[in-house]
Design an enzyme around this catalytic site. Sequence first.
Site, short mmCIF file in Angstrom:
data_model
loop_
_atom_site.label_atom_id
_atom_site.label_comp_id
_atom_site.label_asym_id
_atom_site.label_seq_id
_atom_site.Cartn_x
_atom_site.Cartn_y
_atom_site.Cartn_z
N GLY A 8 -3.74 9.19 -6.43
CA GLY A 8 -4.52 9.95 -5.44
C GLY A 8 -3.94 9.58 -3.93
N ASP A 19 -2.57 -0.61 -9.09
CA ASP A 19 -3.86 -0.93 -8.71
C ASP A 19 -3.75 -2.12 -7.71
OD1 ASP A 19 -6.44 -0.42 -8.72
OD2 ASP A 19 -6.99 -2.16 -9.77
P1 ITT Z 1 -4.81 5.10 -6.89
O1 ITT Z 1 -5.39 6.70 -7.04
O2 ITT Z 1 -3.38 4.90 -6.89
O3 ITT Z 1 -5.82 4.26 -7.60
P2 ITT Z 1 -6.56 3.94 -4.50
O4 ITT Z 1 -6.52 4.61 -3.28
O5 ITT Z 1 -7.71 4.03 -5.48
O6 ITT Z 1 -5.16 4.89 -5.08
P3 ITT Z 1 -6.21 1.19 -5.12
O7 ITT Z 1 -7.45 1.22 -6.02
O8 ITT Z 1 -5.16 0.63 -5.99
O9 ITT Z 1 -5.90 2.56 -4.67
O10 ITT Z 1 -6.47 0.07 -4.03
C1 ITT Z 1 -7.91 -0.01 -3.64
C2 ITT Z 1 -7.99 -0.01 -1.90
O11 ITT Z 1 -7.24 -1.34 -1.57
C3 ITT Z 1 -7.31 1.14 -1.33
O12 ITT Z 1 -8.13 2.22 -1.26
C4 ITT Z 1 -7.08 0.54 -0.20
O13 ITT Z 1 -8.10 0.66 0.82
C5 ITT Z 1 -6.65 -1.01 -0.31
N1 ITT Z 1 -5.50 -1.06 -0.26
C6 ITT Z 1 -4.43 -1.18 -1.27
N2 ITT Z 1 -3.03 -1.35 -1.15
C7 ITT Z 1 -3.25 -1.57 0.37
C8 ITT Z 1 -2.18 -1.73 1.14
O14 ITT Z 1 -1.00 -1.62 0.90
N3 ITT Z 1 -2.44 -1.87 2.49
C9 ITT Z 1 -3.71 -1.67 2.79
N4 ITT Z 1 -4.65 -1.43 2.14
C10 ITT Z 1 -4.55 -1.28 0.78
#
Ligand code: ITT
Length: 185
Positions: free
Chosen positions: A9, A66
């Site tokens: 998402g 993730d």
């Molecule tokens: P999905 O739908 O793919 O799960 P998500 O937004 O839930 O997307 P994640 O659980 O993998 O993403 O990541 C957790 C949080 O970590 C995400 O909401 C960001 O705030 C942070 N994050 C992940 N990757 C990042 C990046 O490359 N740069 C900055 N923040 C990041």
Amino acid sequence: MKSIYFITGNKGKFSEVKEKLKRLDVAVIQENLGYPEVQGDSLEEVAGYGVEHIKKRFLHPFIIEDAGLFVDALDGFPGVYSKYVFFTIGCKGILKLLEDKKRRTAVFRSVYAYSEPNNKPLFFIGECQGIITTKERGEGGFGYDPIFIPDGETKTFAEMNTEEKNTFSHRGKALDKLIDFLKEK
Ligand code: ITT
């Protein structure tokens, strides 16, 4: 041209993946199906649960990812709680928690799970070491990008364009491994 579904998402993640896969002959299609992010001890565990949930409803090969930010002075927090923490206290909250801390090292971790019907998922892991700034800097990227500088750099991820961020980032590194695997398929 081959295609692969990316169940996410998060638009920021999707653009990074699209940018990286454009050199390969693979079209990446975003599907925002949603899946429960169980509270596991590791990103692999969280991704593994996600795969099992999606597999029951989606019959094509797909990837999920993730990711999380693990701050050393906070014993790895927010880590597997990164999403919740971002939407509650955000970057400002992390800076506040680190206000009096000299030690500012942190690591971003990314885990991709590749799944196809009838096979166990495969995991591809990438890490990026760096430091947490004292102020938010930059307009690009998403999430914790304005407060993270990768090792050896002066710019935060939010001050880089997508291509630049991909050369350093946890997601870029994990994705390189996934790409090597997809090339062989
Ligand atoms: P999905 O739908 O793919 O799960 P998500 O937004 O839930 O997307 P994640 O659980 O993998 O993403 O990541 C957790 C949080 O970590 C995400 O909401 C960001 O705030 C942070 N994050 C992940 N990757 C990042 C990046 O490359 N740069 C900055 N923040 C990041």
